[in-house]
Design a protein around this motif. Structure first.
Motif, PDB file in Angstrom:
ATOM      1  N   ASP A  77       3.920   6.542  -3.510  1.00 44.26           N
ATOM      2  CA  ASP A  77       4.714   5.753  -2.562  1.00 44.26           C
ATOM      3  C   ASP A  77       4.004   5.517  -1.231  1.00 44.26           C
ATOM      4  O   ASP A  77       4.117   4.446  -0.648  1.00 44.26           O
ATOM      5  N   GLU A  78       3.265   6.537  -0.782  1.00 40.30           N
ATOM      6  CA  GLU A  78       2.588   6.403   0.508  1.00 40.30           C
ATOM      7  C   GLU A  78       1.577   5.261   0.472  1.00 40.30           C
ATOM      8  O   GLU A  78       1.499   4.454   1.405  1.00 40.30           O
ATOM      9  N   ALA A  79       0.820   5.197  -0.601  1.00 42.58           N
ATOM     10  CA  ALA A  79      -0.200   4.135  -0.731  1.00 42.58           C
ATOM     11  C   ALA A  79       0.471   2.759  -0.847  1.00 42.58           C
ATOM     12  O   ALA A  79       0.009   1.776  -0.260  1.00 42.58           O
ATOM     13  N   TYR A  80       1.573   2.696  -1.591  1.00 37.33           N
ATOM     14  CA  TYR A  80       2.266   1.406  -1.723  1.00 37.33           C
ATOM     15  C   TYR A  80       2.841   0.973  -0.373  1.00 37.33           C
ATOM     16  O   TYR A  80       2.804  -0.199  -0.008  1.00 37.33           O
ATOM     17  N   CYS A  81       3.379   1.964   0.364  1.00 35.55           N
ATOM     18  CA  CYS A  81       3.941   1.692   1.694  1.00 35.55           C
ATOM     19  C   CYS A  81       2.876   1.120   2.617  1.00 35.55           C
ATOM     20  O   CYS A  81       3.120   0.157   3.355  1.00 35.55           O
ATOM     21  N   ALA A  82       1.680   1.715   2.579  1.00 30.20           N
ATOM     22  CA  ALA A  82       0.596   1.260   3.452  1.00 30.20           C
ATOM     23  C   ALA A  82       0.237  -0.188   3.114  1.00 30.20           C
ATOM     24  O   ALA A  82       0.033  -1.019   4.017  1.00 30.20           O
ATOM     25  N   ALA A  83       0.187  -0.511   1.835  1.00 35.84           N
ATOM     26  CA  ALA A  83      -0.149  -1.886   1.429  1.00 35.84           C
ATOM     27  C   ALA A  83       0.965  -2.840   1.857  1.00 35.84           C
ATOM     28  O   ALA A  83       0.717  -3.946   2.361  1.00 35.84           O
ATOM     29  N   PHE A  84       2.181  -2.390   1.652  1.00 37.59           N
ATOM     30  CA  PHE A  84       3.345  -3.183   2.041  1.00 37.59           C
ATOM     31  C   PHE A  84       3.283  -3.494   3.547  1.00 37.59           C
ATOM     32  O   PHE A  84       3.449  -4.639   3.968  1.00 37.59           O
ATOM     33  N   ASP A  85       2.993  -2.469   4.345  1.00 35.78           N
ATOM     34  CA  ASP A  85       2.921  -2.662   5.802  1.00 35.78           C
ATOM     35  C   ASP A  85       1.794  -3.624   6.168  1.00 35.78           C
ATOM     36  O   ASP A  85       1.937  -4.435   7.081  1.00 35.78           O
ATOM     37  N   PHE A 171       6.775 -13.931  -4.909  1.00 30.05           N
ATOM     38  CA  PHE A 171       7.156 -12.878  -5.852  1.00 30.05           C
ATOM     39  C   PHE A 171       7.540 -11.588  -5.150  1.00 30.05           C
ATOM     40  O   PHE A 171       7.212 -11.364  -3.980  1.00 30.05           O
ATOM     41  N   LEU A 172       8.246 -10.750  -5.882  1.00 28.38           N
ATOM     42  CA  LEU A 172       8.776  -9.508  -5.304  1.00 28.38           C
ATOM     43  C   LEU A 172       7.666  -8.485  -5.097  1.00 28.38           C
ATOM     44  O   LEU A 172       6.813  -8.298  -5.970  1.00 28.38           O
ATOM     45  N   VAL A 173       7.692  -7.850  -3.942  1.00 25.42           N
ATOM     46  CA  VAL A 173       6.826  -6.685  -3.741  1.00 25.42           C
ATOM     47  C   VAL A 173       7.665  -5.408  -3.609  1.00 25.42           C
ATOM     48  O   VAL A 173       7.170  -4.319  -3.796  1.00 25.42           O
ATOM     49  N   ARG A 174       8.925  -5.562  -3.255  1.00 20.77           N
ATOM     50  CA  ARG A 174       9.828  -4.404  -3.273  1.00 20.77           C
ATOM     51  C   ARG A 174      11.195  -4.853  -3.735  1.00 20.77           C
ATOM     52  O   ARG A 174      11.674  -5.915  -3.332  1.00 20.77           O
ATOM     53  N   ARG A 175      11.793  -4.061  -4.584  1.00 18.30           N
ATOM     54  CA  ARG A 175      13.117  -4.406  -5.094  1.00 18.30           C
ATOM     55  C   ARG A 175      14.182  -3.938  -4.125  1.00 18.30           C
ATOM     56  O   ARG A 175      13.928  -3.124  -3.250  1.00 18.30           O
ATOM     57  N   SER A 176      15.403  -4.429  -4.354  1.00 16.52           N
ATOM     58  CA  SER A 176      16.466  -4.067  -3.412  1.00 16.52           C
ATOM     59  C   SER A 176      16.834  -2.583  -3.505  1.00 16.52           C
ATOM     60  O   SER A 176      17.401  -2.009  -2.586  1.00 16.52           O
ATOM     61  N   ASP A 177      16.473  -1.936  -4.619  1.00 20.96           N
ATOM     62  CA  ASP A 177      16.739  -0.488  -4.702  1.00 20.96           C
ATOM     63  C   ASP A 177      15.618   0.331  -4.050  1.00 20.96           C
ATOM     64  O   ASP A 177      15.604   1.558  -4.138  1.00 20.96           O
ATOM     65  N   GLY A 178      14.674  -0.361  -3.404  1.00 20.22           N
ATOM     66  CA  GLY A 178      13.620   0.345  -2.672  1.00 20.22           C
ATOM     67  C   GLY A 178      12.348   0.565  -3.481  1.00 20.22           C
ATOM     68  O   GLY A 178      11.317   0.940  -2.927  1.00 20.22           O
ATOM     69  N   ALA A 179      12.412   0.367  -4.797  1.00 22.56           N
ATOM     70  CA  ALA A 179      11.220   0.592  -5.639  1.00 22.56           C
ATOM     71  C   ALA A 179      10.189  -0.514  -5.384  1.00 22.56           C
ATOM     72  O   ALA A 179      10.557  -1.687  -5.248  1.00 22.56           O
ATOM     73  N   PHE A 180       8.934  -0.127  -5.295  1.00 22.22           N
ATOM     74  CA  PHE A 180       7.891  -1.133  -5.148  1.00 22.22           C
ATOM     75  C   PHE A 180       7.707  -1.857  -6.477  1.00 22.22           C
ATOM     76  O   PHE A 180       7.913  -1.289  -7.545  1.00 22.22           O
ATOM     77  N   ALA A 181       7.339  -3.124  -6.384  1.00 25.84           N
ATOM     78  CA  ALA A 181       7.247  -3.933  -7.593  1.00 25.84           C
ATOM     79  C   ALA A 181       5.923  -3.692  -8.318  1.00 25.84           C
ATOM     80  O   ALA A 181       4.915  -3.306  -7.707  1.00 25.84           O
ATOM     81  N   GLN A 183       3.637  -5.678  -9.433  1.00 24.29           N
ATOM     82  CA  GLN A 183       2.437  -6.410  -8.978  1.00 24.29           C
ATOM     83  C   GLN A 183       1.732  -5.668  -7.853  1.00 24.29           C
ATOM     84  O   GLN A 183       0.506  -5.558  -7.840  1.00 24.29           O
ATOM     85  N   LEU A 184       2.510  -5.182  -6.906  1.00 25.17           N
ATOM     86  CA  LEU A 184       1.921  -4.478  -5.763  1.00 25.17           C
ATOM     87  C   LEU A 184       1.308  -3.148  -6.221  1.00 25.17           C
ATOM     88  O   LEU A 184       0.163  -2.824  -5.888  1.00 25.17           O
ATOM     89  N   ALA A 185       2.057  -2.409  -7.018  1.00 20.96           N
ATOM     90  CA  ALA A 185       1.614  -1.074  -7.434  1.00 20.96           C
ATOM     91  C   ALA A 185       0.315  -1.154  -8.233  1.00 20.96           C
ATOM     92  O   ALA A 185      -0.624  -0.382  -8.022  1.00 20.96           O
ATOM     93  N   VAL A 186       0.258  -2.108  -9.135  1.00 26.06           N
ATOM     94  CA  VAL A 186      -0.888  -2.199 -10.035  1.00 26.06           C
ATOM     95  C   VAL A 186      -2.169  -2.525  -9.244  1.00 26.06           C
ATOM     96  O   VAL A 186      -3.240  -1.961  -9.495  1.00 26.06           O
ATOM     97  N   VAL A 187      -2.042  -3.391  -8.264  1.00 23.97           N
ATOM     98  CA  VAL A 187      -3.195  -3.793  -7.462  1.00 23.97           C
ATOM     99  C   VAL A 187      -3.675  -2.617  -6.601  1.00 23.97           C
ATOM    100  O   VAL A 187      -4.865  -2.321  -6.525  1.00 23.97           O
ATOM    101  N   VAL A 188      -2.728  -1.910  -5.993  1.00 24.85           N
ATOM    102  CA  VAL A 188      -3.072  -0.767  -5.142  1.00 24.85           C
ATOM    103  C   VAL A 188      -3.694   0.348  -6.002  1.00 24.85           C
ATOM    104  O   VAL A 188      -4.714   0.937  -5.648  1.00 24.85           O
TER     105      VAL A 188
END
Ligand code: GLU
Length: 305
Positions: A77-85, A171-181, A183-188
């Motif tokens: 989650d930390e790595a996905y959060c950093a990419a999201f930010d 496209f979605l990078v985070r769902r409404s339930d807070g889970a990262f999508a 596409q984002l996770a796979v790239v990170v």
């Protein structure tokens, strides 16, 4: 060369998963590369601990070895959060309150492909956005894509192009339930593991331009891609883990040994001249990455038999 196995632990491996994993392994190993194993358990509801173990035992039994991992998406989650930010700082993200029903109503999926998001929440006025925010509903988050062609040359499928705006949509990078999508996770995750060879089923080819765009936006290196045909049951029905179609335990009952399973799959897909039992290791000498472009007579699907 670093390839990867990226199973979702939602069932036992079936013939189609095994075929894609076998090609991924051959592509990496034939070039002196290594394989990493990543368990894609982003979808916490569908991922089951028993399948996390089973999928690793399945790979081991089949001789599909890995050199690093397993890593788990639930740790990341930390790595996905950093990419999201990082995307957010570039002003590329916006909240989306559309429900699944809204999306279905708004866009007929064309040519059997994924529905293209019509951009509803991208174009909200300040007042409309404020009203949605006041509703208290947690929005999903989308990436705004530019009107731009992304092209790639897939090792199996050849040249492929998509216009991000027209063919993919935001496209979605985070769902409404807070889970990262996905596409984002796979790239990170691919970048963090140094993966530069992505071999997977043809069904994910249309995600590749989105992933390439994310790589660019995040300043991450690209990869080479090979999208192999899907193994289908009769009437173009995809084999599915949930249906237990041709799942490894049944394949072992039918064929007897892991080498006989690999041999059958290699034979019917054209990876080997016959369906005789064979190990991945034994397939290596005759395998060439250059041959992938012409190896499969039908690049889209192979009938399971
Ligand atoms: N986890 C996905 C699956 O099992 C594969 C994702 C990928 O290869 O990018 O279908």
């Amino acid at each position: 060369m670093v390839g990867r196995f990226a199973p979702s632990p939602t069932g036992r491996m079936h013939a189609g998963n095994i075929f894609a994993a076998l090609v991924a392994w051959l592509v990496a190993k034939s070039q002196g590369g290594s394989m990493v194993l990543r368990i894609e358990d982003l979808d916490r509801e569908r991922s089951k601990p028993t399948f996390v173990d089973a999928v690793q035992r399945d790979f081991e039994a089949l001789g599909l070895t890995w050199d690093a991992g397993p890593t788990f998406q639930h740790d990341r989650d930390e790595a996905y959060c950093a990419a999201f930010d990082a995307l957010d700082r570039q002003g590329l993200l916006y909240p989306c309150w559309c429900t699944r029903a809204d999306l279905h109503a708004a866009s007929a999926p064309h040519r059997g492909e994924k529905p293209v998001y019509p951009g509803t929440c991208r174009h909200l006025t300040a007042a409309e956005r404020a009203a949605r925010e006041a509703s208290g509903r947690v929005p999903a988050v989308r990436l705004a894509v530019p009107d731009r062609e992304v092209t790639l040359t897939d090792l199996v499928q050849g040249p492929y192009r998509q216009n991000l705006a027209r063919d993919c949509g935001d496209f979605l990078v985070r769902r409404s339930d807070g889970a990262f999508a996905y596409q984002l996770a796979v790239v990170v995750d691919d970048a963090a593991a140094g993966v530069n060879s992505v071999v997977r089923g043809m069904d994910l080819l249309c995600s590749t331009p989105q992933q390439m765009y994310l790589q660019e936006a995040l300043g991450l290196p690209g990869a080479i891609y090979a999208h192999v045909p899907l193994v289908v049951g009769e009437l173009n029905r995809r084999l599915s883990k949930r249906d237990c179609d041709a799942a490894l335990d049944e394949l072992l009952v039918r064929f007897g040994t892991p080498a006989a399973v690999i041999g059958h799959i290699a034979g019917i897909t054209g990876l080997a001249p016959s369906t005789d039992p064979v190990t991945p290791e034994e397939l290596l000498p005759s395998f060439s990455v250059d041959g992938l472009a012409t190896l499969f007579p039908d690049k889209v699907q192979i009938l399971w038999r």
